[in-house]
Design a protein around this motif. Structure first.
Motif, mmCIF file in Angstrom:
data_model
loop_
_atom_site.group_PDB
_atom_site.id
_atom_site.type_symbol
_atom_site.label_atom_id
_atom_site.label_comp_id
_atom_site.label_asym_id
_atom_site.label_seq_id
_atom_site.Cartn_x
_atom_site.Cartn_y
_atom_site.Cartn_z
ATOM 1 N N PRO A 135 57.376 50.765 29.878
ATOM 2 C CA PRO A 135 58.480 50.135 29.151
ATOM 3 C C PRO A 135 58.850 50.947 27.907
ATOM 4 O O PRO A 135 57.972 51.396 27.167
ATOM 5 N N GLY A 136 60.150 51.161 27.709
ATOM 6 C CA GLY A 136 60.612 51.914 26.542
ATOM 7 C C GLY A 136 60.607 53.414 26.749
ATOM 8 O O GLY A 136 60.975 54.161 25.845
ATOM 9 N N SER A 137 60.200 53.867 27.944
ATOM 10 C CA SER A 137 60.186 55.323 28.190
ATOM 11 C C SER A 137 61.561 55.786 28.662
ATOM 12 O O SER A 137 62.324 55.016 29.239
ATOM 13 N N PHE A 138 61.848 57.042 28.398
ATOM 14 C CA PHE A 138 63.124 57.632 28.812
ATOM 15 C C PHE A 138 62.979 59.145 28.804
ATOM 16 O O PHE A 138 61.987 59.689 28.311
ATOM 17 N N SER A 139 63.960 59.835 29.391
ATOM 18 C CA SER A 139 64.001 61.301 29.437
ATOM 19 C C SER A 139 62.797 61.856 30.234
ATOM 20 O O SER A 139 62.269 61.155 31.110
ATOM 21 N N ILE A 140 62.394 63.106 29.944
ATOM 22 C CA ILE A 140 61.519 63.837 30.876
ATOM 23 C C ILE A 140 60.325 64.485 30.178
ATOM 24 O O ILE A 140 60.173 64.421 28.976
ATOM 25 N N ASP A 141 59.539 65.166 30.982
ATOM 26 C CA ASP A 141 58.492 66.094 30.527
ATOM 27 C C ASP A 141 57.441 65.457 29.611
ATOM 28 O O ASP A 141 57.205 65.924 28.478
ATOM 29 N N PRO A 142 56.746 64.413 30.088
ATOM 30 C CA PRO A 142 55.680 63.838 29.271
ATOM 31 C C PRO A 142 54.511 64.810 29.103
ATOM 32 O O PRO A 142 54.142 65.513 30.043
ATOM 33 N N ALA A 143 53.949 64.838 27.895
ATOM 34 C CA ALA A 143 52.723 65.604 27.627
ATOM 35 C C ALA A 143 51.857 64.711 26.761
ATOM 36 O O ALA A 143 52.302 64.244 25.714
ATOM 37 N N VAL A 144 50.648 64.443 27.212
ATOM 38 C CA VAL A 144 49.773 63.522 26.483
ATOM 39 C C VAL A 144 48.665 64.308 25.801
ATOM 40 O O VAL A 144 47.960 65.100 26.436
ATOM 41 N N PHE A 145 48.539 64.075 24.502
ATOM 42 C CA PHE A 145 47.522 64.752 23.697
ATOM 43 C C PHE A 145 46.580 63.692 23.127
ATOM 44 O O PHE A 145 47.037 62.714 22.532
ATOM 45 N N ILE A 146 45.273 63.891 23.326
ATOM 46 C CA ILE A 146 44.295 62.961 22.761
ATOM 47 C C ILE A 146 43.596 63.645 21.598
ATOM 48 O O ILE A 146 42.981 64.709 21.758
ATOM 49 N N ASP A 147 43.718 63.052 20.435
ATOM 50 C CA ASP A 147 43.174 63.648 19.208
ATOM 51 C C ASP A 147 41.659 63.434 19.107
ATOM 52 O O ASP A 147 41.090 62.646 19.860
ATOM 53 N N ASP A 173 40.004 61.804 17.081
ATOM 54 C CA ASP A 173 39.625 60.417 16.771
ATOM 55 C C ASP A 173 39.879 59.475 17.948
ATOM 56 O O ASP A 173 39.718 58.260 17.817
ATOM 57 N N GLY A 174 40.284 60.022 19.103
ATOM 58 C CA GLY A 174 40.482 59.204 20.300
ATOM 59 C C GLY A 174 41.888 58.655 20.442
ATOM 60 O O GLY A 174 42.229 58.085 21.488
ATOM 61 N N LYS A 175 42.730 58.803 19.399
ATOM 62 C CA LYS A 175 44.110 58.306 19.512
ATOM 63 C C LYS A 175 44.897 59.211 20.459
ATOM 64 O O LYS A 175 44.792 60.447 20.387
ATOM 65 N N ALA A 176 45.703 58.594 21.327
ATOM 66 C CA ALA A 176 46.479 59.370 22.304
ATOM 67 C C ALA A 176 47.971 59.256 21.994
ATOM 68 O O ALA A 176 48.459 58.176 21.614
ATOM 69 N N TYR A 177 48.661 60.368 22.163
ATOM 70 C CA TYR A 177 50.098 60.420 21.894
ATOM 71 C C TYR A 177 50.806 61.002 23.104
ATOM 72 O O TYR A 177 50.319 61.960 23.713
ATOM 73 N N MET A 178 51.965 60.437 23.433
ATOM 74 C CA MET A 178 52.812 61.065 24.453
ATOM 75 C C MET A 178 54.025 61.700 23.778
ATOM 76 O O MET A 178 54.710 61.063 22.979
ATOM 77 N N TYR A 179 54.249 62.964 24.116
ATOM 78 C CA TYR A 179 55.417 63.711 23.658
ATOM 79 C C TYR A 179 56.341 63.854 24.851
ATOM 80 O O TYR A 179 55.867 64.124 25.963
ATOM 81 N N PHE A 180 57.637 63.709 24.664
ATOM 82 C CA PHE A 180 58.539 63.851 25.803
ATOM 83 C C PHE A 180 59.958 64.159 25.334
ATOM 84 O O PHE A 180 60.259 64.158 24.146
ATOM 85 N N TRP A 201 54.540 70.350 24.573
ATOM 86 C CA TRP A 201 53.080 70.439 24.742
ATOM 87 C C TRP A 201 52.454 70.460 23.361
ATOM 88 O O TRP A 201 53.003 71.088 22.446
ATOM 89 N N VAL A 202 51.324 69.784 23.191
ATOM 90 C CA VAL A 202 50.618 69.810 21.902
ATOM 91 C C VAL A 202 49.167 70.186 22.133
ATOM 92 O O VAL A 202 48.517 69.666 23.051
ATOM 93 N N HIS A 203 48.682 71.114 21.316
ATOM 94 C CA HIS A 203 47.256 71.388 21.297
ATOM 95 C C HIS A 203 46.831 71.546 19.831
ATOM 96 O O HIS A 203 47.677 71.670 18.937
ATOM 97 N N LYS A 204 45.525 71.502 19.613
ATOM 98 C CA LYS A 204 45.007 71.585 18.252
ATOM 99 C C LYS A 204 44.126 72.814 18.154
ATOM 100 O O LYS A 204 43.251 73.026 19.022
#
Ligand code: FUB
Length: 326
Positions: free
Chosen positions: A133-145, A147-154, A229-232
């Motif tokens: 729900p609330g998603s749109f557009s393309i190219d999801p990339a999920v990064f888990i920090d 501290d365990g928090k996860a983010y989706m970039y798209f 894409w996200v990396h640390k």
């Protein structure tokens, strides 16, 4: 199965693959790419030619080990909300479950992002009945920090429909931005603990130049187009992306996963074919760029092949630019 794997050569030759998202799971490299469909149909700026229907997962026991095809892990016929165009996916692992994220058009022709789960990184993946729900557009990339928090970039321009969401709802009439407008940024959302929904409202990320000024839409050599894409690395967040129309993979850095990010330079010069799309992963102390080009098909944009090459950092944290055919 392919023979010994070499850098800058197609990793998979029995089907066409693109948009490789690479991760280290269970001490191996797993690659989650798009599966390009062979057809001679329409090509246009909306990406109609990228009419993919399913996904395969690949793995490598080591960086030079043969690539294993784990077969079809998800097909659009198994996802109730999908009508067409399963584009660039990604995967993540949390709490004993592997999550496979994929963009596709819904029954109204609007790109959404779906999720499917498996107990194995090799799939097969069982899709949730509806898109996130609330998603749109393309190219999801999920990064888990850490501290365990996860983010989706798209997000993605043109065929990726990002321009059509500027008011918060889908406007089918919205066209490209004017060159002097502040460039639309990628979108980030925090993932909920169960990794199946967004925990907050997706928000736009700003990409700034070295003076702190947001990049403009006309700055096509540097502005975001697609392929987030996200990396640390050494405590800094690296947001990398494709510039689409100018065919570069660029990057910007921040000390916050939600930005703003400051443009730092190019990672990959243009490859054969219109699109360029990548991921960055650390494996056994070295860093690798997974990318694609259309060399195997003789330059046909929608028949691409995934590849990889090592990336090198300078002392100041900048990344050395890769010339893919040098
Ligand atoms: O593979 C289809 C689309 O082409 C992807 O979603 C974009 O990133 C571009 O590579």
């Amino acid at each position: 199965m392919n023979k010994k794997t070499k850098q800058n050569e197609p990793l998979v030759t029995h089907i066409y693959t693109a948009d490789p998202s690479a991760h280290v799971f269970e001490d191996k490299i797993y690659i989650y790419p798009s599966h390009d469909l062979e057809h001679d149909g329409v090509s246009d700026d909306d990406g109609t030619q990228y009419r993919m229907e399913d996904y395969h997962v690949f793995s490598m026991d080591d960086i030079d080990a043969p690539v294993v095809d784990h077969g079809q892990v998800l097909h659009m016929n198994d996802v109730p909300w999908v009508s067409t165009q399963m584009w660039a996916p990604d995967a993540a692992y949390k709490n004993g479950t592997y999550y496979f994220y994929f963009p596709a058009k819904d029954k109204d022709g609007i790109f959404r992002i779906g999720v499917a789960t498996s107990k194995s990184p090799a799939g097969p993946f069982t899709p949730e009945p509806n898109y996130i729900p609330g998603s749109f557009s393309i190219d999801p990339a999920v990064f888990i920090d850490d501290d365990g928090k996860a983010y989706m970039y798209f997000g993605g321009l043109w065929g990726g429909q990002l321009e059509k969401w500027q008011t918060g709802t889908f406007n089918p009439e919205a066209g490209p931005q004017k060159p002097d407008e502040v460039a639309l940024g990628p979108i980030v959302a925090t993932m909920s603990d169960d990794m199946l929904t967004f925990a907050d409202t997706p928000q736009e990320i700003k990409i700034l130049d070295e003076n702190g000024t947001p990049l403009l839409a006309g700055d096509e050599d540097r502005r975001f187009f697609e392929a987030a894409w996200v990396h640390k690395y050494n405590g800094t967040y690296y947001f990398s992306y494709s510039t689409g129309s100018t065919h570069y993979i660029c990057y910007a850095t921040s000390d916050n996963p939600k930005g703003p990010f400051v443009y730092r330079g190019r990672i990959l010069e243009p490859v054969i074919g219109w699109t360029t799309h990548h991921s960055i992963v650390e494996f056994k102390g070295k860093w690798y760029l997974f990318y694609h080009d259309a060399s195997l098909s003789g330059g046909i944009d929608h028949r691409r092949s995934i590849k990889f090459t090592e990336i090198k950092y300078n002392e100041d944290g900048t990344i050395q630019t890769i010339h893919p055919y040098a």
